[in-house]
Design a protein around this motif. Structure first.
Motif, PDB file in Angstrom:
ATOM      1  N   GLY A 196       0.784  -1.192  -0.084  1.00  0.00           N
ATOM      2  CA  GLY A 196       0.069  -0.189  -0.097  1.00  0.00           C
ATOM      3  C   GLY A 196       0.898   1.172  -0.004  1.00  0.00           C
ATOM      4  O   GLY A 196       2.067   1.246   0.515  1.00  0.00           O
ATOM      5  N   MET A 197       0.570   2.235  -0.672  1.00  0.00           N
ATOM      6  CA  MET A 197       1.127   3.522  -0.561  1.00  0.00           C
ATOM      7  C   MET A 197       1.010   4.268   0.549  1.00  0.00           C
ATOM      8  O   MET A 197      -0.043   4.355   1.414  1.00  0.00           O
ATOM      9  N   VAL A 198       1.918   4.936   1.320  1.00  0.00           N
ATOM     10  CA  VAL A 198       2.159   5.501   2.290  1.00  0.00           C
ATOM     11  C   VAL A 198       1.373   6.632   2.319  1.00  0.00           C
ATOM     12  O   VAL A 198       1.356   7.602   1.127  1.00  0.00           O
ATOM     13  N   ILE A 225      -4.316  -1.639  14.692  1.00  0.00           N
ATOM     14  CA  ILE A 225      -3.076  -1.264  13.704  1.00  0.00           C
ATOM     15  C   ILE A 225      -2.067  -1.082  14.449  1.00  0.00           C
ATOM     16  O   ILE A 225      -1.793  -0.208  15.150  1.00  0.00           O
ATOM     17  N   ASP A 226      -1.126  -1.935  13.976  1.00  0.00           N
ATOM     18  CA  ASP A 226       0.089  -2.014  14.699  1.00  0.00           C
ATOM     19  C   ASP A 226       0.078  -1.824  16.151  1.00  0.00           C
ATOM     20  O   ASP A 226       0.844  -1.320  16.998  1.00  0.00           O
ATOM     21  N   PRO A 246      -6.033   2.886   6.722  1.00  0.00           N
ATOM     22  CA  PRO A 246      -4.940   4.131   6.269  1.00  0.00           C
ATOM     23  C   PRO A 246      -3.361   3.335   6.615  1.00  0.00           C
ATOM     24  O   PRO A 246      -3.217   2.548   7.588  1.00  0.00           O
ATOM     25  N   ILE A 247      -2.486   3.576   5.515  1.00  0.00           N
ATOM     26  CA  ILE A 247      -0.954   3.197   5.696  1.00  0.00           C
ATOM     27  C   ILE A 247      -0.247   4.450   6.135  1.00  0.00           C
ATOM     28  O   ILE A 247      -0.100   5.386   5.314  1.00  0.00           O
ATOM     29  N   GLY A 251       7.256   0.467   5.468  1.00  0.00           N
ATOM     30  CA  GLY A 251       7.568  -0.941   6.182  1.00  0.00           C
ATOM     31  C   GLY A 251       6.452  -1.609   6.321  1.00  0.00           C
ATOM     32  O   GLY A 251       5.138  -1.186   5.712  1.00  0.00           O
ATOM     33  N   GLN A 252       6.335  -2.539   7.313  1.00  0.00           N
ATOM     34  CA  GLN A 252       5.224  -3.508   7.502  1.00  0.00           C
ATOM     35  C   GLN A 252       4.186  -2.844   8.521  1.00  0.00           C
ATOM     36  O   GLN A 252       4.441  -2.438   9.595  1.00  0.00           O
ATOM     37  N   THR A 253       2.905  -2.878   7.960  1.00  0.00           N
ATOM     38  CA  THR A 253       1.924  -2.480   8.907  1.00  0.00           C
ATOM     39  C   THR A 253       1.130  -3.727   9.177  1.00  0.00           C
ATOM     40  O   THR A 253       0.617  -4.350   8.567  1.00  0.00           O
TER      41      THR A 253
END
Length: 693
Positions: A196-198, A225-226, A246-247, A251-253
């Motif tokens: 996914g795009m940040v 989320i995280d 949302p990203i 890195g990894q979310t």
């Protein structure tokens, strides 16, 4: 030798076609003679028959045979879904009963196969019972297979492949350990992106499957989320539902979804699902504003243009507004500086703004300077490379931008040779740690010298490099949600020219720029973990203090503590062997981290309700039977011939193939040559005598 079987074999003296022609001619001649009722006709027929039989050369073959036992394969499902409820006890009871009954059957060898879905690969592939059965049958000839008995809950995930391939040569019987009509709520991820795009959102489609709930009824799914506080979502049951997530970083979310328990549950593990989405940045947009042409300007441009992930917009202030030399506008090749577009309309589109030896020249009004300061506080990134004018009254420090800069000028300028050094704090910071040529353990760097440094005061943030007399040279700071880097010299270009051997200017600027733009690998106070196959790699960086051990919470709820191996100041790593897929939670008391290992949503637990639908087609195709242990117990076992049914009400059949190995052979000519000649001559003499009467 007492033979177990006697047979007749032929070793023809002539080819069979020739013997067949002679036999046909002899039969025709004998038939003609008998039809005419000639004297000696029967003796003539006997002589012709003896001649044909002698040419066929018959032999009596006596064999000594050793019977071979048939093979029955008992496949036992020990996967995770078999640990639910009464299934383990029923499996053990059925296995003991089968062992006892099979032991009473003569000439039968039992091959036991245990199927497990443990380990990282097993959780991803599910229960591969048919693959294990095929492996067990690899050394068993088809004519020795008595049958296959599988003890399972029916959740076998390679049946379709077995149906498409060659099916077993014997009957496939199934003993089901679960309860008929079981129901269980489960959460299924229908679609989820890997990347996914940040600063954008991704769409995750999920479905809460619950046979006991009406379609469309609402249930609550918690989304985390995280590791942050979970967000409740209203999701319809038995319908696909899309969620926008949302990203926020590269890195990894880690996304966690958990559905509330249903009215009927077998296990709660499949009410949860975990997704790992890798955040990637689009081309990073960098705005470089050079105050005036100088020797180091091209260094900035070349380094930024060489990075394929950077989209550079560069402006140099060549003609300030106060310059009035009478040159007609039509003769100027310069473009107007798009101040409003860059610093008001499109300012938020940039990931990084760099001021290179910029000074106040009336180009940027104070309002736009304030916009830049707010841009930083709201999450933007700013890099200031100061020249001599930073120490003058035209300094950026005298604008609203000065409020976010980590250093203020004293007005003094050092103009003598010095070698930049990495500070003790810089040895811990990933931007300057382990720079080539920095000098180990406080040794002298091998870099070339610089000859100008701006003296600073009121320094805040992290001083990672120092210059003359240990004065701050490179300062990194966080302001609000944003980040600022301040380079208090304009002589970085000397390294790019190779002066006195040069230095790591490209690597230093790359790290600085990417730290400003929140590259995860360059975070200075972070706990991270990575899954590499069956190993969990832990990485911890800190700017102060020691490296305490990391406590790891495993997917099964247990925990263990791992000590870190120090690689450098403030940098430690550790490696942990793992054999269970799922979400691992790490903490050292200060920082926490999440990492997903292996199959995040194991196939084995995606559906745990016992079913006969998967294995019934295979059982029927091979003539086998299927029975629920909880209802009817373990069926009786019978030996049946290959041409009879192999299953019935309350019993399973195992084929009796009667296979054997020949251990001895005795061959005796049935019509020796001398005897054949004697009989043939006798037949001809009798024919001659009868015809002479």
């Amino acid at each position: 030798m007492i033979p177990d079987a006697i047979d007749i074999a032929f070793g023809p003296l002539l080819p069979w076609p020739a013997i067949a022609v002679l036999a046909a001619a002899a039969a025709l001649l004998a038939g003609l003679v008998l039809w005419r009722r000639a004297r000696g006709g029967w003796w003539r027929t006997l002589a012709l028959a003896l001649l044909v039989l002698a040419l066929a050369n018959p032999s009596i073959v006596a064999e000594r045979r050793e019977p071979r036992s048939d093979v029955v394969v008992v496949a036992v499902d020990r996967s995770a879904s078999q640990e639910i409820g009464e299934r383990p006890a029923r499996t053990e009871a059925a296995l003991q009963e089968l062992d006892a009954r099979l032991a009473r059957m003569p000439d039968l060898v039992v091959e036991r196969v245990v199927v497990s879905s443990r380990g990282l690969s097993g959780a991803e592939e599910g229960t591969r019972l048919m693959a294990a059965v095929r492996e067990a049958l690899a050394d068993v000839p088809e004519h020795r297979l008595a049958g296959i008995i599988a003890i399972t809950d029916g959740q076998v995930h390679d049946v379709e492949a077995a149906m498409a391939a060659e099916q077993p040569a014997g009957p496939f019987h199934v003993l089901l350990t679960g309860e008929r009509g079981e129901q269980d709520r489960r959460l299924r991820i229908v679609r989820a992106p890997s990347f996914g795009m940040v600063d954008k959102t991704v769409t995750v489609t999920l479905e809460v499957i619950d046979p006991a709930a009406p379609t469309g009824s609402a249930t609550t799914v918690l989304m985390g989320i995280d590791g942050a506080e979970a967000i409740p979502l209203a999701v319809p049951v038995n319908q696909e539902h899309s969620v926008e997530v949302p990203i926020r970083h590269g890195g990894q979310t880690i996304l966690e979804f958990a559905a509330e328990p249903g009215t009927r549950e077998l296990v709660l593990d499949n009410n949860r699902a975990v997704i790992a989405v890798n955040g990637v940045r689009d081309r990073l947009r960098v705005l470089l504003v050079s105050g005036e042409p100088h020797a180091g300007e091209r260094t900035w441009r070349d380094i930024l243009k060489s990075d394929p992930s950077v989209d550079l917009v560069h402006f140099t202030i060549l003609r300030p507004p106060e310059k009035q030399d009478g040159t007609p506008i039509r003769e100027l090749s310069l473009i107007a500086f798009p101040i409003r577009e860059l610093f008001e309309l499109k300012l938020a589109d940039f990931d990084l703004i760099i001021f290179d030896r910029y000074r106040r020249r009336g180009v940027l009004p104070r309002m736009y300077m304030q916009n830049i300061a707010e841009y930083v506080r709201n999450g933007g990134a700013l890099l200031e490379a100061s020249g001599p004018t930073f120490a003058s009254r035209l300094s950026l420090a005298r604008t609203p931008i000065g409020d976010v800069l980590p250093a203020q000028p004293t007005g003094g300028i050092v103009e003598q040779g010095f070698r930049p050094r990495v500070t003790a704090l810089g040895n811990r910071h990933p931007v300057t740690a382990e720079l080539a040529g920095a000098g180990a353990d406080g040794g002298e760097p091998t870099w070339g010298r610089w000859f100008r440094q701006i003296e600073a005061r009121d320094v805040r943030g992290n001083v990672v490099m120092s210059g003359d007399a240990e004065r701050p040279l490179l300062v990194l700071d966080r302001v609000g949600e944003g980040r600022v880097a301040h380079l208090l010299s304009d002589h970085l270009w000397l390294w790019s020219r190779g002066y006195e051997g040069g230095g790591p200017q490209a690597e230093l600027l790359r790290r600085t720029a990417h730290w400003l733009m929140r590259e995860p690998d360059l975070e200075e106070d972070v706990l991270r973990a990575f899954a590499r196959g069956d190993q969990l790699e832990i990485d911890r960086r800190t700017l102060e203090g020691d490296l305490p051990p990391v406590r790891i919470e495993l997917p099964d709820g247990s925990s263990r503590e791992v000590a870190l191996e120090e690689l450098g100041p403030g940098h430690g790593t550790a490696t942990l062997q793992v054999d269970r897929p799922g979400l691992y939670r790490l903490s050292d008391g200060v920082r926490t981290a999440l990492v997903a290992v292996g199959a995040l949503n194991p196939v084995e637990l995606s559906d745990v309700a016992a079913t006969e639908d998967r294995l019934r087609p295979l059982s029927q195709a091979t003539g086998g039977g299927l029975q629920w242990i909880g209802e009817d117990g373990v069926p009786a076992l019978r030996r049946v011939s290959a041409d009879r049914a192999a299953a019935g009400r309350g019993w399973f059949g195992l084929r009796a193939n009667g296979d054997y190995v020949v251990t001895g052979v005795l061959t005796i000519p049935a019509l020796p040559a001398a005897l054949a000649l004697l009989l043939l001559l006798g037949g001809l003499l009798m024919t001659w005598r009868r015809e002479g009467d």
